[in-house]
Scaffold this motif. Structure first.
Motif, PDB file in Angstrom:
ATOM      1  N   LEU A 484      12.973 -22.377  22.722  1.00 54.74           N
ATOM      2  CA  LEU A 484      12.553 -21.528  21.904  1.00 54.74           C
ATOM      3  C   LEU A 484      13.949 -21.199  20.442  1.00 54.74           C
ATOM      4  O   LEU A 484      13.642 -21.976  19.577  1.00 54.74           O
ATOM      5  N   TYR A 485      14.518 -21.349  21.309  1.00 56.11           N
ATOM      6  CA  TYR A 485      16.241 -21.241  19.936  1.00 56.11           C
ATOM      7  C   TYR A 485      16.308 -22.753  19.563  1.00 56.11           C
ATOM      8  O   TYR A 485      16.382 -22.273  18.194  1.00 56.11           O
ATOM      9  N   ARG A 486      16.586 -23.298  20.410  1.00 58.51           N
ATOM     10  CA  ARG A 486      16.630 -24.516  19.997  1.00 58.51           C
ATOM     11  C   ARG A 486      15.570 -25.276  18.808  1.00 58.51           C
ATOM     12  O   ARG A 486      16.143 -26.095  17.543  1.00 58.51           O
ATOM     13  N   LEU A 487      14.289 -25.022  19.129  1.00 61.37           N
ATOM     14  CA  LEU A 487      13.657 -25.753  17.742  1.00 61.37           C
ATOM     15  C   LEU A 487      13.249 -24.975  16.520  1.00 61.37           C
ATOM     16  O   LEU A 487      13.130 -24.800  15.564  1.00 61.37           O
ATOM     17  N   LEU A 488      13.489 -23.541  16.966  1.00 60.14           N
ATOM     18  CA  LEU A 488      13.856 -22.000  15.790  1.00 60.14           C
ATOM     19  C   LEU A 488      14.356 -23.097  14.072  1.00 60.14           C
ATOM     20  O   LEU A 488      14.104 -22.802  13.894  1.00 60.14           O
ATOM     21  N   GLN A 489      15.793 -23.599  14.721  1.00 59.56           N
ATOM     22  CA  GLN A 489      16.475 -24.235  13.817  1.00 59.56           C
ATOM     23  C   GLN A 489      15.781 -25.392  12.748  1.00 59.56           C
ATOM     24  O   GLN A 489      16.309 -25.780  11.373  1.00 59.56           O
ATOM     25  N   PHE A 490      13.857 -25.972  13.098  1.00 62.15           N
ATOM     26  CA  PHE A 490      13.348 -26.969  12.599  1.00 62.15           C
ATOM     27  C   PHE A 490      12.472 -26.153  11.799  1.00 62.15           C
ATOM     28  O   PHE A 490      11.629 -26.955  11.494  1.00 62.15           O
ATOM     29  N   MET A 491      12.025 -24.939  12.543  1.00 60.22           N
ATOM     30  CA  MET A 491      11.031 -24.714  11.720  1.00 60.22           C
ATOM     31  C   MET A 491      10.887 -24.057  10.531  1.00 60.22           C
ATOM     32  O   MET A 491      11.714 -23.875   9.502  1.00 60.22           O
ATOM     33  N   ARG A 492       9.770 -23.591   9.863  1.00 60.72           N
ATOM     34  CA  ARG A 492      10.263 -22.988   8.132  1.00 60.72           C
ATOM     35  C   ARG A 492      10.140 -21.896   8.009  1.00 60.72           C
ATOM     36  O   ARG A 492       9.419 -21.030   9.015  1.00 60.72           O
ATOM     37  N   ALA A 493      10.023 -21.174   6.591  1.00 55.57           N
ATOM     38  CA  ALA A 493       9.864 -19.840   7.013  1.00 55.57           C
ATOM     39  C   ALA A 493       9.019 -19.397   7.015  1.00 55.57           C
ATOM     40  O   ALA A 493       8.488 -18.206   6.970  1.00 55.57           O
ATOM     41  N   GLU A 494       7.701 -20.015   6.914  1.00 51.70           N
ATOM     42  CA  GLU A 494       6.169 -19.739   7.083  1.00 51.70           C
ATOM     43  C   GLU A 494       5.107 -19.461   8.247  1.00 51.70           C
ATOM     44  O   GLU A 494       4.607 -19.178   8.410  1.00 51.70           O
ATOM     45  N   ASP A 495       6.822 -19.953   8.992  1.00 54.08           N
ATOM     46  CA  ASP A 495       5.914 -19.930  10.726  1.00 54.08           C
ATOM     47  C   ASP A 495       6.958 -18.472  11.136  1.00 54.08           C
ATOM     48  O   ASP A 495       7.571 -18.337  10.879  1.00 54.08           O
ATOM     49  N   GLU A 496       5.479 -18.098  11.812  1.00 50.32           N
ATOM     50  CA  GLU A 496       5.645 -16.427  12.099  1.00 50.32           C
ATOM     51  C   GLU A 496       5.244 -16.551  13.427  1.00 50.32           C
ATOM     52  O   GLU A 496       4.769 -17.546  14.012  1.00 50.32           O
ATOM     53  N   ILE A 497       6.396 -16.232  14.481  1.00 51.15           N
ATOM     54  CA  ILE A 497       6.159 -15.555  15.513  1.00 51.15           C
ATOM     55  C   ILE A 497       6.264 -14.604  15.691  1.00 51.15           C
ATOM     56  O   ILE A 497       6.983 -13.119  15.786  1.00 51.15           O
ATOM     57  N   SER A 498       5.337 -14.418  16.592  1.00 53.73           N
ATOM     58  CA  SER A 498       5.278 -12.967  17.731  1.00 53.73           C
ATOM     59  C   SER A 498       5.843 -12.300  19.367  1.00 53.73           C
ATOM     60  O   SER A 498       5.358 -13.891  19.777  1.00 53.73           O
ATOM     61  N   ALA A 499       5.999 -11.878  19.650  1.00 49.42           N
ATOM     62  CA  ALA A 499       6.217 -11.421  21.193  1.00 49.42           C
ATOM     63  C   ALA A 499       5.853 -10.133  22.150  1.00 49.42           C
ATOM     64  O   ALA A 499       6.000  -9.234  21.334  1.00 49.42           O
ATOM     65  N   VAL A 500       5.386 -10.691  22.908  1.00 45.83           N
ATOM     66  CA  VAL A 500       4.321  -9.302  23.869  1.00 45.83           C
ATOM     67  C   VAL A 500       5.107  -9.949  25.380  1.00 45.83           C
ATOM     68  O   VAL A 500       4.917 -10.369  25.674  1.00 45.83           O
ATOM     69  N   ILE A 501       5.644  -8.566  25.325  1.00 44.66           N
ATOM     70  CA  ILE A 501       6.528  -8.217  27.270  1.00 44.66           C
ATOM     71  C   ILE A 501       5.317  -7.760  28.024  1.00 44.66           C
ATOM     72  O   ILE A 501       4.858  -6.898  27.116  1.00 44.66           O
ATOM     73  N   PHE A 502       4.904  -8.284  29.558  1.00 49.39           N
ATOM     74  CA  PHE A 502       4.450  -7.005  29.728  1.00 49.39           C
ATOM     75  C   PHE A 502       4.702  -7.890  31.601  1.00 49.39           C
ATOM     76  O   PHE A 502       5.690  -8.364  32.100  1.00 49.39           O
ATOM     77  N   SER A 503       5.175  -6.191  32.065  1.00 49.39           N
ATOM     78  CA  SER A 503       5.400  -5.432  33.573  1.00 49.39           C
ATOM     79  C   SER A 503       4.149  -4.746  34.032  1.00 49.39           C
ATOM     80  O   SER A 503       2.932  -5.067  34.508  1.00 49.39           O
ATOM     81  N   ASP A 504       4.988  -3.225  34.043  1.00 55.51           N
ATOM     82  CA  ASP A 504       3.571  -2.524  34.364  1.00 55.51           C
ATOM     83  C   ASP A 504       3.469  -2.126  33.093  1.00 55.51           C
ATOM     84  O   ASP A 504       2.106  -1.167  33.104  1.00 55.51           O
ATOM     85  N   GLN A 505       3.348  -2.562  31.919  1.00 53.97           N
ATOM     86  CA  GLN A 505       2.928  -1.980  30.551  1.00 53.97           C
ATOM     87  C   GLN A 505       2.374  -2.900  29.664  1.00 53.97           C
ATOM     88  O   GLN A 505       3.921  -3.931  29.782  1.00 53.97           O
ATOM     89  N   ALA A 506       2.469  -2.671  28.545  1.00 57.45           N
ATOM     90  CA  ALA A 506       2.324  -4.268  27.676  1.00 57.45           C
ATOM     91  C   ALA A 506       4.079  -3.415  26.154  1.00 57.45           C
ATOM     92  O   ALA A 506       3.080  -2.179  26.056  1.00 57.45           O
ATOM     93  N   GLU A 507       3.918  -4.319  25.525  1.00 60.00           N
ATOM     94  CA  GLU A 507       5.211  -3.394  24.522  1.00 60.00           C
ATOM     95  C   GLU A 507       5.520  -5.062  23.584  1.00 60.00           C
ATOM     96  O   GLU A 507       5.125  -6.297  23.966  1.00 60.00           O
ATOM     97  N   LEU A 508       5.239  -4.639  22.263  1.00 63.01           N
ATOM     98  CA  LEU A 508       4.963  -5.652  20.919  1.00 63.01           C
ATOM     99  C   LEU A 508       6.243  -5.459  20.679  1.00 63.01           C
ATOM    100  O   LEU A 508       7.620  -4.341  20.375  1.00 63.01           O
ATOM    101  N   VAL A 509       7.301  -6.737  21.043  1.00 57.69           N
ATOM    102  CA  VAL A 509       8.963  -6.706  20.416  1.00 57.69           C
ATOM    103  C   VAL A 509       9.287  -7.448  19.027  1.00 57.69           C
ATOM    104  O   VAL A 509      10.371  -6.995  18.444  1.00 57.69           O
TER     105      VAL A 509
END
Length: 636
Positions: A484-509
């Motif tokens: 992901l880090y390598r591909l980010l350098q080619f993406m545009r400002a309008e591209d938006e990334i969200s990340a949610v992690i889950f284990s015992d509970q879920a969290e928006l990071v």
């Protein structure tokens, strides 16, 4: 008090190189671990550290070969060994268990015979202290540390018996504000402690402090504090100090701008009575922070060791002459994310023109996984390594014409204590060791030279990441992160990334962060820790909520689940029902399976196919190509 300073701006341009002899990863892959103390004794290298909730002791020869390694659990909490000394075939150590997120400590003191590989004695007290150093004194041992009581830390001194570890005496001294000790030594019957002092209760506006006590009864002799700025928002932390003749030379890091995590290195030279001879500050151009962790005195002067912050985290090693002038400065970083961190303790040792450095590195990590590593370098030789990059950098030097200083009055406070024999677990000896840090699996890099996002719909991508303990392996989460880090350098400002992690509970990071904010994305994702089980339902609920709130009709709206497949399959029907109810044709659903299990693949295929979802078995050789395909799946 009259001080003498010369105002000077010094930029060093001629450098002393250090010849690297080896880089050894002595960590336990897939488990958080790090070095807390390193010492050279009798031609061998003794190392302590932590691994998961356990602590460990290890011995290597100076060629880097691991001779033995033992794991221990002296506390039900996270175990740390903070310092040790060697006597014959025995190692006497002090440490503590820490209940993360609290001010609860389980201090322990242990005598371990490494020839017989057995515990001679092991004890702990219920004082609630964090031991920092242990010293041999008049047939017994003196331990210095921080006691937490009455809502603040105080300086704590203990005297324990060498034959059985029983406690003879202890005293705690409290300042008006918080007090924390970082290092101590005993000289001519005086116990000298350096650290930081908070001028006011419940304040983090610390000053560097040096205090002296009688080593026999812990009575106070004097205490001084220092700061190279009169601004109230400034902070100064004393990390380590050494004695040189009749002077004390202290290595500190200070924050004179009032901005968190932006520190400069400083050296302070004082007489034993607190009279300041000189005080200098040092900065590396282009780096926002220098955090000091250790100091080593050599014939020519002093080495100071620590780590840098933005633009990236790396180790630094600076050498100074006895007058405080910089001789060389080297930045050291790993070949992965150059994200090198370290914990409390002693990290430098030298012998026969060689320097040994111990630390912990996040550059091999999985969602916050650290590894212990040892570096051996030789002075006066240039060095480079494919696993560990190093560069020489200038160090700017500033002198201060004014310095706050003062003396402190302390209140003595004794606490009743209870002494216990420790019921401990001793782990089996582990002889594994990796020759180089680079011996971890990394994704095969796709040729990205012709990559373009022209005529591709803007991305609204939600990464739904399984952060359970089973994902804590080098061939799982880290290869997704690196791709992901390598591909980010080619993406545009309008591209938006969200990340949610889950284990015992879920969290928006991450919530709809522009792909051009690469540092922000890396900081958030790299700081995540694994643990617990996989509650996929909670993750899906939050993931779809985020995807729908950021939905754009013309965009490539997509949820990518990253998991090893070890999900809550006792709730397969519940998962399938949830997906059918919440899935829309305008939000694509993809699963990246980091596992070759045909059972997991079949189960995931069964719940994703009815909603038009896809399942990819990913590994280091195909993940970049598959991820790129997902991000370029929709045309404008």
């Amino acid at each position: 008090m009259k001080l003498f300073f010369t105002t000077i701006l010094f930029v060093f341009t001629a450098y002393l190189s250090h010849g690297q002899q080896f880089v050894k990863n002595i960590g336990n892959p897939g488990i958080n671990d790090g070095v807390t103390c390193l010492q050279l004794e009798d031609g061998n290298l003794f190392v302590s550290g932590y691994s998961g909730k356990q602590c460990y002791l290890a011995m290597l020869d100076t060629g880097g070969d691991l001779l033995w390694k033992k794991y221990f659990s002296f506390s039900e909490h996270q175990n740390f060994i903070s310092d040790f000394i060697k006597e014959g075939n025995d190692i006497i150590l002090c440490g503590y268990g820490h209940n993360a997120g609290t001010d609860v400590f389980d201090e322990f003191f242990v005598r371990y015979n490494f020839e017989a590989h057995k515990i001679v004695w092991a004890r702990k007290t219920s004082i609630n202290i964090k031991p920092n150093n242990i010293h041999r004194y008049k047939g017994n041992f003196i331990i210095t540390g921080d006691e937490f009581a009455k809502g603040k830390f105080g300086l704590c001194f203990l005297n324990i018996q060498a034959k059985n570890g029983r406690l003879n005496d202890f005293t705690t001294w409290y300042y008006t504000g918080h007090e924390s000790a970082s290092n101590s030594l005993i000289f001519e019957g005086k116990l000298i402690s350096g650290g930081r002092y908070g001028l006011r209760p419940k304040s983090d506006k610390y000053r560097a402090s040096i205090s002296q006590f009688n080593a026999d009864d812990f009575s106070q002799i004097q205490s001084n504090y220092f700061l190279n700025s009169k601004q109230d928002f400034s902070r100064a932390y004393l990390s380590d100090f050494v004695l040189s003749g009749d002077t004390i030379i202290a290595a500190c890091y200070s924050n004179n701008s009032g901005i968190d995590n932006q520190y400069s290195l400083s050296l302070l030279n004082t007489l034993k009575d607190g009279t300041v001879n000189w005080n200098y500050e040092y900065k590396i151009p282009g780096y926002s922070s220098l955090t000091v962790r250790d100091m080593l005195q050599v014939d020519e002067g002093y080495y100071v060791f620590g780590y840098t912050k933005s633009p990236k985290e790396q180790l630094f090693l600076a050498k100074f002459d006895k007058a405080g002038y910089p001789l060389s400065t080297t930045l050291i970083g790993g070949a992965y994310s150059d994200n090198v961190l370290l914990d409390q303790g002693r990290f430098l040792a030298s012998a026969d023109g060689n320097l040994f450095i111990g630390a912990q590195s996040k550059n091999l990590g999985v969602m916050g996984d650290y590894d212990s590593f040892i570096i051996k370098i030789k002075e006066d030789e240039a060095w480079s390594d494919s696993c560990l990059a190093s560069i020489q950098v200038p160090l700017k030097m500033f002198a201060y014409e004014e310095l706050i200083e003062g003396t402190l009055s302390l209140l003595e406070y004794d606490t009743a204590f209870k002494e216990l024999n420790i019921a401990f677990e001793q782990g089996a000896s582990k002889a594994e060791i990796n020759q180089f840090i680079c011996k971890q699996q990394t994704p095969e890099e796709t040729d990205l030279s012709g990559i373009s996002f022209e005529n591709i719909a803007f991305n609204n991508t939600v990464f739904l990441m399984d952060a359970s303990l089973s994902m804590n392996k080098s061939d799982r989460m880290p290869i997704l992160k690196q791709s992901l880090y390598r591909l980010l350098q080619f993406m545009r400002a309008e591209d938006e990334i969200s990340a949610v992690i889950f284990s015992d509970q879920a969290e928006l990071v991450l919530d709809a962060v522009s792909a051009k904010e690469i540092d922000k994305i890396k900081l958030k994702i790299d700081s995540l820790a694994t643990g617990g089980q996989s509650d996929i339902i909670a993750g899906l609920q939050l993931g779809y909520k985020v995807a729908k709130s950021n939905f754009e009709a013309a965009a490539n709206n997509r949820i990518i689940v990253a998991s090893d497949g070890d999900l809550s399959f006792g709730k397969l029907q519940e998962i399938e029902d949830f997906l059918k109810k919440n899935q829309t044709e305008n939000i694509a659903f993809t699963i990246f399976l980091f596992n070759n299990s045909s059972t997991y693949y079949s189960q995931l295929k069964a719940i994703s196919t009815p909603i038009g979802g896809e399942v990819f078995v990913v590994n280091a050789s195909n993940i970049e190509e598959i991820l790129l395909g997902q991000l370029r799946a929709k045309k404008q």
